[in-house]
Motif scaffolding. Structure first.
Motif, PDB file in Angstrom:
ATOM      1  N   ARG A   1     -10.090 -15.112  54.297  1.00 29.05           N
ATOM      2  CA  ARG A   1     -10.679 -16.098  53.639  1.00 29.05           C
ATOM      3  C   ARG A   1     -11.234 -15.874  52.430  1.00 29.05           C
ATOM      4  O   ARG A   1     -12.498 -16.334  52.044  1.00 29.05           O
ATOM      5  CB  ARG A   1     -11.829 -16.657  54.621  1.00 29.05           C
ATOM      6  CG  ARG A   1     -11.285 -17.334  55.960  1.00 29.05           C
ATOM      7  CD  ARG A   1     -12.242 -18.164  56.594  1.00 29.05           C
ATOM      8  NE  ARG A   1     -13.449 -17.026  57.194  1.00 29.05           N
ATOM      9  CZ  ARG A   1     -13.532 -16.555  58.254  1.00 29.05           C
ATOM     10  NH1 ARG A   1     -12.383 -16.440  59.318  1.00 29.05           N
ATOM     11  NH2 ARG A   1     -14.775 -15.755  58.671  1.00 29.05           N
ATOM     12  N   LEU A   2     -10.290 -15.192  51.597  1.00 32.00           N
ATOM     13  CA  LEU A   2     -10.983 -14.881  50.090  1.00 32.00           C
ATOM     14  C   LEU A   2      -9.605 -15.106  49.145  1.00 32.00           C
ATOM     15  O   LEU A   2      -8.504 -14.594  49.565  1.00 32.00           O
ATOM     16  CB  LEU A   2     -11.205 -13.442  50.025  1.00 32.00           C
ATOM     17  CG  LEU A   2     -11.818 -13.129  48.417  1.00 32.00           C
ATOM     18  CD1 LEU A   2     -13.035 -13.769  48.283  1.00 32.00           C
ATOM     19  CD2 LEU A   2     -12.044 -11.244  48.617  1.00 32.00           C
ATOM     20  N   GLU A   3      -9.861 -15.868  48.230  1.00 28.80           N
ATOM     21  CA  GLU A   3      -8.836 -16.222  47.188  1.00 28.80           C
ATOM     22  C   GLU A   3      -8.779 -15.028  46.360  1.00 28.80           C
ATOM     23  O   GLU A   3      -9.567 -14.719  45.724  1.00 28.80           O
ATOM     24  CB  GLU A   3      -9.285 -17.695  46.420  1.00 28.80           C
ATOM     25  CG  GLU A   3      -9.285 -18.979  47.532  1.00 28.80           C
ATOM     26  CD  GLU A   3      -7.951 -19.336  47.932  1.00 28.80           C
ATOM     27  OE1 GLU A   3      -6.915 -18.894  47.550  1.00 28.80           O
ATOM     28  OE2 GLU A   3      -7.929 -20.439  48.594  1.00 28.80           O
ATOM     29  N   ILE A   4      -7.411 -14.785  46.291  1.00 31.52           N
ATOM     30  CA  ILE A   4      -7.076 -13.702  45.266  1.00 31.52           C
ATOM     31  C   ILE A   4      -5.960 -13.848  44.534  1.00 31.52           C
ATOM     32  O   ILE A   4      -4.868 -14.492  44.672  1.00 31.52           O
ATOM     33  CB  ILE A   4      -6.751 -12.245  46.150  1.00 31.52           C
ATOM     34  CG1 ILE A   4      -8.152 -11.826  47.056  1.00 31.52           C
ATOM     35  CG2 ILE A   4      -6.294 -11.101  45.134  1.00 31.52           C
ATOM     36  CD1 ILE A   4      -7.871 -10.790  47.987  1.00 31.52           C
ATOM     37  N   SER A   5      -6.363 -13.476  43.015  1.00 29.92           N
ATOM     38  CA  SER A   5      -5.348 -13.650  41.892  1.00 29.92           C
ATOM     39  C   SER A   5      -5.118 -12.210  41.753  1.00 29.92           C
ATOM     40  O   SER A   5      -5.982 -11.366  41.396  1.00 29.92           O
ATOM     41  CB  SER A   5      -5.828 -14.505  40.659  1.00 29.92           C
ATOM     42  OG  SER A   5      -4.909 -14.711  39.759  1.00 29.92           O
ATOM     43  N   TYR A   6      -3.691 -12.116  41.443  1.00 26.60           N
ATOM     44  CA  TYR A   6      -3.318 -10.522  41.574  1.00 26.60           C
ATOM     45  C   TYR A   6      -2.640 -10.053  40.017  1.00 26.60           C
ATOM     46  O   TYR A   6      -1.940 -10.874  39.515  1.00 26.60           O
ATOM     47  CB  TYR A   6      -2.312 -10.147  42.362  1.00 26.60           C
ATOM     48  CG  TYR A   6      -1.914  -8.688  42.376  1.00 26.60           C
ATOM     49  CD1 TYR A   6      -2.471  -7.982  43.415  1.00 26.60           C
ATOM     50  CD2 TYR A   6      -0.826  -8.184  41.629  1.00 26.60           C
ATOM     51  CE1 TYR A   6      -2.334  -6.235  43.294  1.00 26.60           C
ATOM     52  CE2 TYR A   6      -0.670  -6.758  41.488  1.00 26.60           C
ATOM     53  CZ  TYR A   6      -1.239  -5.838  42.703  1.00 26.60           C
ATOM     54  OH  TYR A   6      -0.995  -4.673  42.558  1.00 26.60           O
ATOM     55  N   ALA A   7      -2.979  -8.889  39.672  1.00 23.92           N
ATOM     56  CA  ALA A   7      -2.374  -8.541  38.157  1.00 23.92           C
ATOM     57  C   ALA A   7      -2.863  -7.057  38.161  1.00 23.92           C
ATOM     58  O   ALA A   7      -4.082  -6.556  37.782  1.00 23.92           O
ATOM     59  CB  ALA A   7      -3.142  -9.156  37.105  1.00 23.92           C
ATOM     60  N   ALA A   8      -1.909  -6.116  38.529  1.00 24.18           N
ATOM     61  CA  ALA A   8      -1.950  -4.566  38.364  1.00 24.18           C
ATOM     62  C   ALA A   8      -0.588  -4.217  38.863  1.00 24.18           C
ATOM     63  O   ALA A   8      -0.046  -3.851  39.962  1.00 24.18           O
ATOM     64  CB  ALA A   8      -3.065  -4.168  39.447  1.00 24.18           C
ATOM     65  N   GLY A   9       0.427  -3.830  37.919  1.00 21.29           N
ATOM     66  CA  GLY A   9       1.667  -3.435  38.011  1.00 21.29           C
ATOM     67  C   GLY A   9       2.587  -4.312  38.546  1.00 21.29           C
ATOM     68  O   GLY A   9       3.502  -4.055  39.194  1.00 21.29           O
ATOM     69  N   ALA A  10       2.369  -5.725  38.410  1.00 17.42           N
ATOM     70  CA  ALA A  10       3.170  -6.781  38.789  1.00 17.42           C
ATOM     71  C   ALA A  10       4.644  -6.548  37.930  1.00 17.42           C
ATOM     72  O   ALA A  10       4.367  -6.511  36.819  1.00 17.42           O
ATOM     73  CB  ALA A  10       2.707  -8.058  39.008  1.00 17.42           C
ATOM     74  N   ASP A  11       5.683  -7.055  38.525  1.00 16.97           N
ATOM     75  CA  ASP A  11       6.864  -7.080  37.743  1.00 16.97           C
ATOM     76  C   ASP A  11       7.661  -8.138  38.618  1.00 16.97           C
ATOM     77  O   ASP A  11       7.450  -8.463  39.647  1.00 16.97           O
ATOM     78  CB  ASP A  11       7.605  -5.844  37.549  1.00 16.97           C
ATOM     79  CG  ASP A  11       7.840  -4.741  38.829  1.00 16.97           C
ATOM     80  OD1 ASP A  11       8.199  -5.617  39.773  1.00 16.97           O
ATOM     81  OD2 ASP A  11       7.862  -3.780  38.541  1.00 16.97           O
ATOM     82  N   SER A  12       9.031  -8.239  37.939  1.00 18.92           N
ATOM     83  CA  SER A  12      10.135  -9.167  38.710  1.00 18.92           C
ATOM     84  C   SER A  12      10.217  -8.639  40.167  1.00 18.92           C
ATOM     85  O   SER A  12      10.830  -9.571  40.959  1.00 18.92           O
ATOM     86  CB  SER A  12      11.411  -9.167  37.946  1.00 18.92           C
ATOM     87  OG  SER A  12      12.049  -8.102  37.984  1.00 18.92           O
TER      88      SER A  12
END
Length: 417
Positions: free
Chosen positions: A342-353
């Protein structure tokens, strides 16, 4: 080559765009074949902060989201969740050059905006106007931009409450006066676009970015101010050090083999501790619920390391990109389990296609990147993100992002191992 960023007037940008489109069928050097053209039936659309979001992807807050043309370039290739570069009251900084090194993982020594606050606001407003007129200019089947702008502010409460910072936020929450200037320009340069509907509210949401070592009560105070006094949907950017020194170094050195990367011990001792973070998140989540606002966390910030490559100046670097991915995914897993999903998370760390759709299946609400778009191909890499997502959802039989994430905790546990 000019080392400083020099914003271009909106009419200059638009006139350049018109010439490029007419003569080369491209915009800012991006050919039309790389443009993302939503049809309205894509399975990965969603509503966020009360706005339609055509894709869950976009550029993370970084050097490339300071200028209007960069934001537009990301939009052209499928970016729809735009994390604007973090701004602060100290906006006359001496930026070390060079400031970014991306060979595999990324390193930088740049820590705040290169533009004045007033320039930053104007760039974001100009970009907002352009992504609203572009669907009409390009003949897209849907007139909407399908885009959310996410404001980012730092780095302490005193600075955020400074009159110049509050003026910055006021303009992005209500840009009526600024858009009168934009419409006057449109009437002069492209009269056929002058009546395009451009909402005066650029954003109703914000990410809190704080310096490494910021006290927990300071982070919570900033969150309370933004939720209670400004009425903004709020995310808090968290540091990868929350995973703990032993686990971070185990992943870096033992699992990944990055033995040359040194993370100073004080990075862990000075940063927000895990139990403190849980208390801040719990308190702000409860406040947001009472205020009827969205609250979530952004994973993650960069990781301070010793300057082992000696390509950039200074003794300390901020690491991003591929080496940060397993650290942040493990922190993602730990927080999801801690809050029972129950925690909303936006992700950005080493993301790619290759991993972006997996992160959505793990339950991330949005996925953004900085390092990936600083590599060859630039913003054009975003189009591959979107194409891969469409293919993955088809193969999984997922008709919505909720369906894609229906087994999110199982997927996340597997990804974190």
């Amino acid at each position: 080559m000019q080392s400083e960023m020099i914003p271009q007037p909106l009419d200059t940008l638009l006139e350049r765009m018109l010439v490029e489109l007419r003569t080369r069928d491209e915009l800012f050097g991006i050919h039309r074949k790389l443009f993302f053209v939503p049809q309205g039936d894509e399975p990965y659309t969603q509503t966020m902060f009360g706005s339609h979001l055509d894709t869950p992807y976009g550029p993370a807050a970084g050097p490339h989201t300071q200028l209007a043309q960069n934001i537009v370039s990301a939009w052209l290739c499928g970016g729809r969740f735009m994390e604007l570069k973090t701004v602060q009251i100290l906006d006359e900084l001496e930026i070390a050059r060079p400031c970014i090194d991306v060979e595999d993982e990324g390193y930088n020594v740049e820590w705040s905006q290169e533009l004045k606050l007033e320039q930053s606001a104007e760039e974001y407003i100009n970009a907002w106007a352009l992504v609203h007129v572009l669907p009409h200019l390009l003949g897209f089947p849907l007139p909407r931009p399908g885009t959310v702008f996410n404001m980012s502010v730092g780095y302490d409460l005193e600075g955020i409450r400074h009159p110049r910072m509050t003026r910055f936020m006021d303009r992005l929450q209500n840009a009526t006066t600024d858009l009168e200037r934009v419409r006057a320009m449109l009437r002069r340069v492209t009269p056929q676009l002058a009546d395009t509907k451009i909402p005066s509210q650029i954003t109703n949401n914000v990410t809190i970015s704080t310096m490494h070592g910021c006290p927990p009560d300071q982070i919570e105070s900033i969150g309370r101010y933004l939720l209670e006094e400004r009425g903004l949907h709020t995310l808090v950017k968290l540091n990868p050090t929350l995973l703990g020194q032993e686990e971070v170094l185990r992943i870096l050195h033992d699992e990944l083999g990055y033995t040359e990367i040194e993370v100073p011990e004080q990075t862990f001792t000075q940063d927000l501790q895990y139990d403190q973070a849980l208390e801040v998140i719990t308190n702000l989540k409860e406040l947001a619920d009472r205020e009827g606002l969205y609250f979530g966390v952004k994973l993650s910030n960069t990781l301070p390391t010793a300057n082992h490559r000696h390509v950039l100046p200074g003794d300390e670097l901020y690491m991003s990109g591929r080496a940060l991915y397993p650290i942040t995914v493990n922190l993602f897993h730990r927080l999801v389990e801690q809050f029972d999903g129950r925690l909303e998370i936006s992700y950005a760390a080493g993301a790619d296609s290759e991993n972006a759709s997996t992160l959505l299946a793990c339950g991330a609400r949005t996925v953004t990147a900085a390092t990936d778009f600083l590599k060859p191909g630039g913003y054009g890499r975003l189009r591959q993100w979107v194409d891969n997502l469409a293919q993955d959802m088809t193969e999984r039989g997922a008709n919505t992002l909720s369906e894609l994430a229906s087994q999110s905790r199982t997927h996340l546990a597997r990804e974190a191992t």
